[in-house]
Design a protein around this motif. Sequence first.
Motif, short mmCIF file in Angstrom:
data_model
loop_
_atom_site.label_atom_id
_atom_site.label_comp_id
_atom_site.label_asym_id
_atom_site.label_seq_id
_atom_site.Cartn_x
_atom_site.Cartn_y
_atom_site.Cartn_z
N GLU A 2 69.76 80.71 -13.03
CA GLU A 2 69.80 79.62 -14.02
C GLU A 2 69.52 78.27 -13.36
O GLU A 2 68.86 77.42 -13.95
CB GLU A 2 71.15 79.59 -14.75
N LEU A 3 70.02 78.06 -12.14
CA LEU A 3 69.76 76.80 -11.45
C LEU A 3 68.28 76.64 -11.13
O LEU A 3 67.74 75.54 -11.20
CB LEU A 3 70.59 76.72 -10.16
N SER A 4 67.60 77.73 -10.78
CA SER A 4 66.16 77.64 -10.48
C SER A 4 65.38 77.29 -11.74
O SER A 4 64.39 76.56 -11.68
CB SER A 4 65.63 78.93 -9.86
N LYS A 5 65.85 77.76 -12.90
CA LYS A 5 65.19 77.41 -14.18
C LYS A 5 65.32 75.92 -14.47
O LYS A 5 64.50 75.35 -15.16
CB LYS A 5 65.80 78.22 -15.33
N LEU A 6 66.39 75.30 -13.95
CA LEU A 6 66.62 73.86 -14.16
C LEU A 6 65.87 73.01 -13.14
O LEU A 6 66.01 71.79 -13.13
CB LEU A 6 68.12 73.55 -14.09
#
Length: 186
Positions: A2-6
């Motif tokens: 999820e952090l990489s998507k952000l």
Amino acid sequence: NELSKLGHTIIFVDSIGLRKINFQNKKDLSRIFLKVKNFFNPVKKIKKNFYVITPLIIPFFKSNKIIKFINYHLFAFKFNSLLLDIKIPEKKIILWSYHPFVKDLIDIKKFNKIIYRSVDDLRFLPDIKIKDYIKTENNFVKESNFIFTTNKKLFNKYKKKNKNVFYHSNVVDINFFKPKNVKIKQ
């Protein structure tokens, strides 16, 4: 994930191994072969902003200064080659570790933020020198910007040394780990 998507760059460090190797165990021997092979392969890019490093770490005599020196430089070589490859300064990267022995592999002061995700009290694992572990963990707890734990005893222990401690039960990103052809009801 999820952090990489952000837009954050995630560098996941595959297991560095906390237990002794059993040379009579075929599974351990195949892991050694795979670690050596993967060390010489490029860093795996899982998706945009998400990389996996498989470090080559000498598991014997981890408290030995010479072995620590060799492990530090083996890891630094792999890590620094990734930073050159993706052209991102260390100061923009968040270090997220599941154990404090990462301090033996990299200068943690180079990172923008340090997150310690503590899911177990590792000092009770076989082959862990309790005194060394406690000293290393105490320092890592103080240096971490945030600590997430799945254990209330650890939460209370860390809270005495760091104000940014959070308790969360274990969770998993089902969509990240499921096979592509499987549908999961939400």
